[in-house]
Design a protein around this motif. Sequence first.
Motif, short mmCIF file in Angstrom:
data_model
loop_
_atom_site.label_atom_id
_atom_site.label_comp_id
_atom_site.label_asym_id
_atom_site.label_seq_id
_atom_site.Cartn_x
_atom_site.Cartn_y
_atom_site.Cartn_z
N MET A 90 29.78 56.25 24.20
CA MET A 90 28.69 56.80 25.00
C MET A 90 27.79 55.68 25.48
SD MET A 90 25.99 59.76 23.79
CE MET A 90 24.80 60.47 24.91
N SER A 132 29.00 60.30 17.51
CA SER A 132 29.72 61.51 17.08
C SER A 132 29.58 62.60 18.14
CB SER A 132 29.17 62.03 15.76
OG SER A 132 29.45 61.13 14.71
N SER A 133 30.68 63.28 18.40
CA SER A 133 30.65 64.46 19.26
C SER A 133 29.79 65.53 18.58
CB SER A 133 32.06 64.99 19.47
OG SER A 133 32.60 65.39 18.20
N PRO A 134 29.30 66.53 19.32
CA PRO A 134 28.55 67.61 18.67
C PRO A 134 29.35 68.28 17.56
CG PRO A 134 28.30 67.73 21.05
CD PRO A 134 29.34 66.68 20.78
N GLU A 135 30.66 68.39 17.76
CA GLU A 135 31.53 69.04 16.75
C GLU A 135 31.49 68.25 15.44
OE1 GLU A 135 33.21 70.03 20.83
OE2 GLU A 135 32.40 68.25 19.84
N ARG A 136 31.53 66.94 15.53
CA ARG A 136 31.51 66.09 14.34
C ARG A 136 30.09 65.97 13.77
NH1 ARG A 136 34.85 61.47 12.44
NH2 ARG A 136 33.53 60.19 11.10
N LEU A 145 31.11 74.27 21.88
CA LEU A 145 31.99 73.40 21.10
C LEU A 145 33.45 73.65 21.46
CD1 LEU A 145 30.49 73.25 17.48
CD2 LEU A 145 29.90 71.94 19.52
N ARG A 146 34.25 72.59 21.32
CA ARG A 146 35.68 72.69 21.66
C ARG A 146 36.46 73.14 20.43
NH1 ARG A 146 35.17 66.61 23.77
NH2 ARG A 146 33.63 66.75 22.10
N ARG A 199 22.61 63.58 22.68
CA ARG A 199 23.39 64.48 23.54
C ARG A 199 22.56 65.66 24.07
NH1 ARG A 199 28.69 63.32 23.46
NH2 ARG A 199 29.46 61.87 21.88
N LEU A 257 39.01 70.75 18.75
CA LEU A 257 38.42 69.64 18.01
C LEU A 257 37.77 70.13 16.72
CD1 LEU A 257 37.71 66.70 17.69
CD2 LEU A 257 35.74 67.05 19.22
N GLY A 313 36.76 62.76 16.68
CA GLY A 313 35.51 63.31 17.19
C GLY A 313 34.43 62.28 17.45
N GLU A 363 33.10 59.43 20.04
CA GLU A 363 33.27 59.13 21.47
C GLU A 363 32.39 57.95 21.88
OE1 GLU A 363 33.99 63.89 22.45
OE2 GLU A 363 32.04 62.97 22.79
#
Length: 245
Positions: free
Chosen positions: A131, A141-145, A173-174, A77, A177, A127, A129
């Motif tokens: 891609m 994994s999303s950056p949050e996860r 970050l969201r 990412r 989430l 979290g 996604e």
Amino acid sequence: METNPDSKILFSEWLTTHGLDAKGQHAYMKRGWLTRLSKGVYALQGTNPTLLHAVSAYNTQLSKKCIVGAYTALELRGYSHYLSMGKPKAFLFTGAKDRLPLWMLEKDWDMSIKYMKTLFLGDDHKGVETMQVGTDQLLVSSPERAILECLNLPEAKSSLLDIYYIMQSLTTLRPKLVQLLLESCTSQKVKRLFVYMAEKAGHPWFKALKLDAISLGTSRYMAVPTGKYISKYNMTIPKELAEYE
């Protein structure tokens, strides 16, 4: 092949459902169109499959869920602060239902595999996604996860300052989430370290978190035997992390 022109790894199960039975697969192998990687697994002639090709095929052809996470997800990412020396590492995770096959774990790929079965964030893939990476469709994994996965790794204790460097770069970050993941997280040590680092980094999204809804526990946590005691979170962390500005 026309319907899946980017396939480099083909599973016997998938080939069978698409009209090529075991006898046909053997004939294709004898003609050199398929190369056997393991029982029921083939590489297409003239291709050199990568590990991510294998993970993508494992997921899409067998309806499995292997997640590319932790540092690898962050690198994919664009967060390239963590660059391992030597062969790149692939941090892969599965839940309770799936387990990566032995042939995949033992093959000499372009990346070394760091594989864990983990449920510390639940088993519903919050979290995670889809891609597109090159020609491969991956679960990433999303950056949050991913940052939570980094903190949960067995080697995290020895690299907390490196993880904090990454945390500093996670400015977008969201919060919704993050909140969901922290409320689902079963590791109090991961939650405490994350909240401490996010607060220290001073990110705007941190102010949107509802910390009273996140159980951080009360027992003492010692990331290192001797270091700096953080009374607010009842934990002892490396002195270099506590004093870093």
